[in-house]
Each structure stands twice: as C-alpha cells, then as structure tokens.
Scaffold this motif. Structure first.
Motif, PDB file in Angstrom:
ATOM      1  N   VAL A 107       5.635  -2.463  11.414  1.00 33.84           N
ATOM      2  CA  VAL A 107       5.711  -1.915  10.060  1.00 33.84           C
ATOM      3  C   VAL A 107       5.413  -0.417  10.098  1.00 33.84           C
ATOM      4  CG1 VAL A 107       4.797  -2.077   7.722  1.00 33.84           C
ATOM      5  CG2 VAL A 107       4.989  -4.131   9.108  1.00 33.84           C
ATOM      6  N   ALA A 108       4.407  -0.034  10.893  1.00 35.81           N
ATOM      7  CA  ALA A 108       4.039   1.383  10.978  1.00 35.81           C
ATOM      8  C   ALA A 108       5.182   2.201  11.573  1.00 35.81           C
ATOM      9  CB  ALA A 108       2.781   1.536  11.818  1.00 35.81           C
ATOM     10  N   ARG A 109       5.791   1.680  12.639  1.00 34.61           N
ATOM     11  CA  ARG A 109       6.931   2.387  13.252  1.00 34.61           C
ATOM     12  C   ARG A 109       8.055   2.574  12.248  1.00 34.61           C
ATOM     13  NH1 ARG A 109       7.167  -1.533  17.871  1.00 34.61           N
ATOM     14  NH2 ARG A 109       5.541  -0.862  19.316  1.00 34.61           N
ATOM     15  N   HIS A 110       8.330   1.502  11.511  1.00 36.51           N
ATOM     16  CA  HIS A 110       9.419   1.553  10.543  1.00 36.51           C
ATOM     17  C   HIS A 110       9.143   2.619   9.475  1.00 36.51           C
ATOM     18  CE1 HIS A 110      12.536   0.316   7.778  1.00 36.51           C
ATOM     19  NE2 HIS A 110      11.604   0.130   6.828  1.00 36.51           N
ATOM     20  N   MET A 111       7.919   2.605   8.938  1.00 37.23           N
ATOM     21  CA  MET A 111       7.596   3.571   7.889  1.00 37.23           C
ATOM     22  C   MET A 111       7.677   4.994   8.409  1.00 37.23           C
ATOM     23  SD  MET A 111       4.499   1.800   5.966  1.00 37.23           S
ATOM     24  CE  MET A 111       4.722   0.301   5.067  1.00 37.23           C
ATOM     25  N   SER A 127       9.657   6.002  10.665  1.00 40.87           N
ATOM     26  CA  SER A 127      11.052   6.403  10.859  1.00 40.87           C
ATOM     27  C   SER A 127      11.733   6.753   9.536  1.00 40.87           C
ATOM     28  CB  SER A 127      11.817   5.296  11.582  1.00 40.87           C
ATOM     29  OG  SER A 127      11.908   4.169  10.724  1.00 40.87           O
ATOM     30  N   ILE A 128      11.239   6.190   8.416  1.00 40.72           N
ATOM     31  CA  ILE A 128      11.910   6.509   7.153  1.00 40.72           C
ATOM     32  C   ILE A 128      11.199   7.606   6.376  1.00 40.72           C
ATOM     33  CG2 ILE A 128      12.996   4.237   6.835  1.00 40.72           C
ATOM     34  CD1 ILE A 128      10.713   3.598   4.852  1.00 40.72           C
ATOM     35  N   ASP A 129       9.945   7.912   6.712  1.00 37.68           N
ATOM     36  CA  ASP A 129       9.199   8.908   5.954  1.00 37.68           C
ATOM     37  C   ASP A 129       8.356   9.738   6.922  1.00 37.68           C
ATOM     38  OD1 ASP A 129       7.510  10.346   4.342  1.00 37.68           O
ATOM     39  OD2 ASP A 129       7.140   8.700   2.929  1.00 37.68           O
ATOM     40  N   SER A 130       8.660  11.025   6.994  1.00 38.91           N
ATOM     41  CA  SER A 130       7.983  11.858   7.992  1.00 38.91           C
ATOM     42  C   SER A 130       6.512  12.110   7.641  1.00 38.91           C
ATOM     43  CB  SER A 130       8.710  13.194   8.121  1.00 38.91           C
ATOM     44  OG  SER A 130       8.642  13.862   6.873  1.00 38.91           O
ATOM     45  N   ARG A 131       6.125  11.773   6.402  1.00 43.31           N
ATOM     46  CA  ARG A 131       4.719  11.953   6.043  1.00 43.31           C
ATOM     47  C   ARG A 131       3.851  10.858   6.649  1.00 43.31           C
ATOM     48  NH1 ARG A 131       5.595  12.063  -0.302  1.00 43.31           N
ATOM     49  NH2 ARG A 131       7.098  10.503   0.391  1.00 43.31           N
ATOM     50  N   PHE A 165       0.836  -1.200   0.000  1.00 47.40           N
ATOM     51  CA  PHE A 165       0.000   0.000   0.000  1.00 47.40           C
ATOM     52  C   PHE A 165       0.874   1.255   0.000  1.00 47.40           C
ATOM     53  CE2 PHE A 165      -1.903   3.466   2.388  1.00 47.40           C
ATOM     54  CZ  PHE A 165      -3.094   3.639   1.715  1.00 47.40           C
ATOM     55  N   TYR A 166       1.890   1.242   0.844  1.00 44.04           N
ATOM     56  CA  TYR A 166       2.769   2.412   0.958  1.00 44.04           C
ATOM     57  C   TYR A 166       3.377   2.763  -0.406  1.00 44.04           C
ATOM     58  CZ  TYR A 166       6.768   5.248   2.277  1.00 44.04           C
ATOM     59  OH  TYR A 166       7.700   6.244   2.343  1.00 44.04           O
ATOM     60  N   ASN A 167       3.895   1.740  -1.096  1.00 45.15           N
ATOM     61  CA  ASN A 167       4.494   2.009  -2.413  1.00 45.15           C
ATOM     62  C   ASN A 167       3.505   2.659  -3.362  1.00 45.15           C
ATOM     63  OD1 ASN A 167       6.946   1.026  -1.716  1.00 45.15           O
ATOM     64  ND2 ASN A 167       6.533  -1.068  -2.470  1.00 45.15           N
ATOM     65  N   GLU A 168       2.282   2.153  -3.357  1.00 44.11           N
ATOM     66  CA  GLU A 168       1.274   2.681  -4.278  1.00 44.11           C
ATOM     67  C   GLU A 168       0.890   4.112  -3.930  1.00 44.11           C
ATOM     68  OE1 GLU A 168       0.103   1.212  -7.068  1.00 44.11           O
ATOM     69  OE2 GLU A 168       1.635  -0.295  -6.607  1.00 44.11           O
ATOM     70  N   ILE A 169       0.701   4.361  -2.648  1.00 43.82           N
ATOM     71  CA  ILE A 169       0.231   5.688  -2.262  1.00 43.82           C
ATOM     72  C   ILE A 169       1.330   6.733  -2.498  1.00 43.82           C
ATOM     73  CG2 ILE A 169       0.820   5.666   0.215  1.00 43.82           C
ATOM     74  CD1 ILE A 169      -2.521   6.852  -1.032  1.00 43.82           C
ATOM     75  N   ILE A 170       2.597   6.301  -2.353  1.00 45.94           N
ATOM     76  CA  ILE A 170       3.695   7.233  -2.616  1.00 45.94           C
ATOM     77  C   ILE A 170       3.736   7.589  -4.104  1.00 45.94           C
ATOM     78  CG2 ILE A 170       6.225   7.417  -2.645  1.00 45.94           C
ATOM     79  CD1 ILE A 170       4.772   7.858   0.082  1.00 45.94           C
ATOM     80  N   VAL A 179      -0.777  19.108  -3.971  1.00 44.42           N
ATOM     81  CA  VAL A 179      -1.121  18.957  -2.563  1.00 44.42           C
ATOM     82  C   VAL A 179      -0.064  18.115  -1.854  1.00 44.42           C
ATOM     83  CG1 VAL A 179      -2.534  16.883  -2.955  1.00 44.42           C
ATOM     84  CG2 VAL A 179      -3.122  18.399  -1.091  1.00 44.42           C
ATOM     85  N   ASP A 180       0.165  18.423  -0.576  1.00 44.31           N
ATOM     86  CA  ASP A 180       1.066  17.592   0.245  1.00 44.31           C
ATOM     87  C   ASP A 180       0.286  16.441   0.859  1.00 44.31           C
ATOM     88  OD1 ASP A 180       3.364  19.032  -0.148  1.00 44.31           O
ATOM     89  OD2 ASP A 180       2.873  20.467   1.433  1.00 44.31           O
ATOM     90  N   PHE A 181       0.998  15.366   1.160  1.00 49.97           N
ATOM     91  CA  PHE A 181       0.339  14.181   1.715  1.00 49.97           C
ATOM     92  C   PHE A 181       0.710  13.955   3.176  1.00 49.97           C
ATOM     93  CE2 PHE A 181      -1.912  11.221  -1.207  1.00 49.97           C
ATOM     94  CZ  PHE A 181      -2.013  12.094  -2.281  1.00 49.97           C
ATOM     95  N   GLU A 182      -0.253  13.414   3.904  1.00 47.43           N
ATOM     96  CA  GLU A 182      -0.005  12.916   5.260  1.00 47.43           C
ATOM     97  C   GLU A 182      -0.722  11.571   5.326  1.00 47.43           C
ATOM     98  OE1 GLU A 182      -0.855  14.756   9.641  1.00 47.43           O
ATOM     99  OE2 GLU A 182      -2.613  14.499   8.380  1.00 47.43           O
TER     100      GLU A 182
END
Ligand code: UDP
Ligand code: MG
Length: 314
Positions: free
Chosen positions: A53-57, A59-63, A20-25, A35-38
C-alpha cells in the motif's frame, strides 16, 4: 513555503492506510495556502500488505514517502525513524487508525505559528470504548509514575502532536535504546499546548497493544524515568534491619531476664520466607535497571531499514 511532515507508524495497517490517506489529503488541501505536506509511512515490519500500500501511494503521490523496517521494532522505533527522515519545518506524529483526528492539524499549526508554542500535544479526556480494567490500570500507572518521576507524564496523553523542527531535533538527540516517548517529549521541555478530545474508535484493523504488552511498556517507562524503585529497595532493607534488631533485643532480654526457652520453628520459617521474598523482590528491581543498562551499553541501532522509497537518495 514551509513544509509539514506527518510521520505515520504502521504495523499491519493495510486496511486503515487508504482511509487515513484520504483524510490527511483533505486536511492538506484545506491548509494548502499555509504549508506544504510530506507524509512518511513507517512500515514497522508488517506481515500484511502494508508495504505494498505504501509503495502504491508513493507511486501516485510524490508527497507520500515510506521506509520499511527489517522486522517489527515497535512504535517507539518507528516514531524515531520517522523523525529522523522528516524534512519538515514542522513535524507531526499521527496514528494511522484515525484515532488521532487529522482535522486538529490546522489548529495545531496555528497555535505554533501564531501563538509561539513549540509543540501542540493532545490528550484524550475519556477512555470510552476501552476495557474498564485497562482504564483502571492506566490511571494507577499515571498516578504512580508521576509520584516517583521528576518528568511529568500526562494522563491520557497521546503520541499525536505537532512540533517545531527544533523540538524534533532535540528528541532525536536522545538516542537511548529503551524509548518511552511520553517521558521523552516532556523531558526535552519546550512550550507545549495541550488540546483535549474524546476518545475515538479505531477506523479499521485492531489494536496492537495487549494488556500484557502495555504492562511491560509501563514498567519500561518507570525504569526509564525514575530511580525511585531502587531507593525503595534500599529503604526496605533498612526497615528490615531495624525490625530484626528490635526482635533480637526482645529475644535476648527475654532469655536473660526470664530465662524463656527460645521456641518457634513456625515463626522462624515465616521470617525466612518473608525476608527471602523481599530480597528477591529487591534483586528483581535491581535486575530491571541492570538489564536496561546492559541493553543501552550494547549500543544497538534503534531500528534496521530494509527498504525506502527512491526520494531519499535520488
Ligand atoms: N504501531 C507500530 N508498531 C507496533 C505497534 C503499533 O508502528 O509495534 C502503530 C500502529 O500501526 C498505529 C499506532 O502505532 O498506527 C498505534 O497503535 P494502536 O492503534 O494499535 O494502539 P492504540 O491506539 O490501541 O493505543
Ligand atoms: Mg489506535
């Protein structure tokens, strides 16, 4: 620049989240001039590695942000919590299993900004890949609830939608404990544009909805958005009184005029069981409403937070 928050309820979704993360990015890159994303992952008390997984994401992406519940409170609670935490001028709700195509976000955004809609919602027009029996009962449910409820519940409507801050705020103002979002979204009003698409299969993991869970959920929906069952219960009472009255007249006149002996033990038992059954049924209906009222008056919180990322209180 405006901010768009994507609220993603997750329950045992460690496999689906990275996909999901890859697609939404990808979508956010496509829309980066608009528009900016959060992205807020709401971990609904998962028992697998969802929170890791959520913690990891995060830590690598502030959005990417996350909150985590103390136990499983259900998707309704997760959506509510996500809306509460969202900072965006626009808020989207999306499943993590990619059954809600992220590419649609661009269209949705344009409908809101260019055509002045307050909300763009989605409905699937096919139920491909779903057990036929489930489709059958879903259809019956929608036709029933729309007949007995003043709030329109759209058949096949998904929770996937993009809305303005104003609409998100009004959804948050409905603080009821028994949340039936399909009804709530429609109840708050606003201009909604409907996009249609074909059912997509889940990308990983499996559905969290058993037939039984769906059945209970649909009963919740009926109790939350219609009081017609109560009226039906009283109508049945009146109807039975009328029938009983007619029977009494017939039996009394038969006895007086023809001197018929009053016989019929079996028919009496049938009548007792029939009326007893209807009474229990009506009490059951009443009980449903009373139990919901009971839960509402307890005023319990809709969810309990266990963990959230540092961005909430820096
Ligand atoms: N979900 C949740 N809490 C629950 C059940 C489901 O947050 O108790 C989330 C789930 O992780 C998914 C979304 O709600 O992102 C939709 O769930 P699912 O795909 O199982 O439902 P379906 O698409 O089969 O209706
Ligand atoms: Mg799904």
């Amino acid at each position: 620049m405006n901010l768009l928050t994507v609220v993603v309820p997750c329950y045992n979704e460690q496999e689906a989240m990275p996909i999901f993360y890859n697609e939404i990015i990808k979508v956010s890159d496509k829309m980066k001039d608009l528009v900016d994303f959060e992205i807020i992952f709401v971990d609904d008390g998962s028992k697998d590695g969802t929170i890791r997984v959520a913690r990891h994401m995060n830590s690598i992406d502030s959005r990417v942000k996350y909150i985590s519940f103390s136990r499983n409170f259900g998707k309704e609670a997760a959506m509510y919590a996500g809306l509460e935490k969202a900072h965006g001028d626009y808020v989207a709700i999306m499943d993590v299993d990619l059954q809600d195509p992220p590419e649609l976000l661009l269209d949705m955004y344009q409908y809101i900004t260019n055509e002045g809609y307050d909300c763009v919602a989605t409905r699937r027009i096919t139920r491909k890949g779903e057990p036929p029996i489930r489709s059958f009962f879903s259809r019956r449910f929608y036709s029933l609830i729309n007949r007995i409820s003043k709030t329109e519940i759209v058949d096949g409507a998904r929770d996937y939608r993009l809305m303005t801050r104003q609409m998100a705020q009004s959804i948050l103002s409905l603080k009821e404990y028994n949340r039936f979002s399909k009804g709530i979204f429609s109840w708050v009003g606003f201009n909604t544009k409907w996009l249609e698409y074909e059912n997509v299969k889940r990308v990983a993991g499996e559905t969290k909805w058993s037939f039984w869970k769906l059945l209970l959920y649909s009963l919740d929906g009926i109790v939350a958005f219609s009081t017609t069952p109560l009226a039906i219960a009283s109508l049945m009472g009146i109807l039975l009184c009328v029938i009983a009255f007619i029977f009494i007249c017939i039996i009394v006149s038969k006895t007086l005029i023809w001197g018929d002996p009053v016989a019929g033990y079996p028919s009496m038992i049938c009548a007792i069981i029939f009326i007893g059954g209807i009474q229990l049924f009506c009490m059951g209906i009443l009980g449903q409403y009373v139990s919901k009222t009971y839960l509402e008056t307890k005023n319990r919180p809709i969810y309990i937070l266990k963990e959230e990322d540092k961005s909430w209180n820096p």
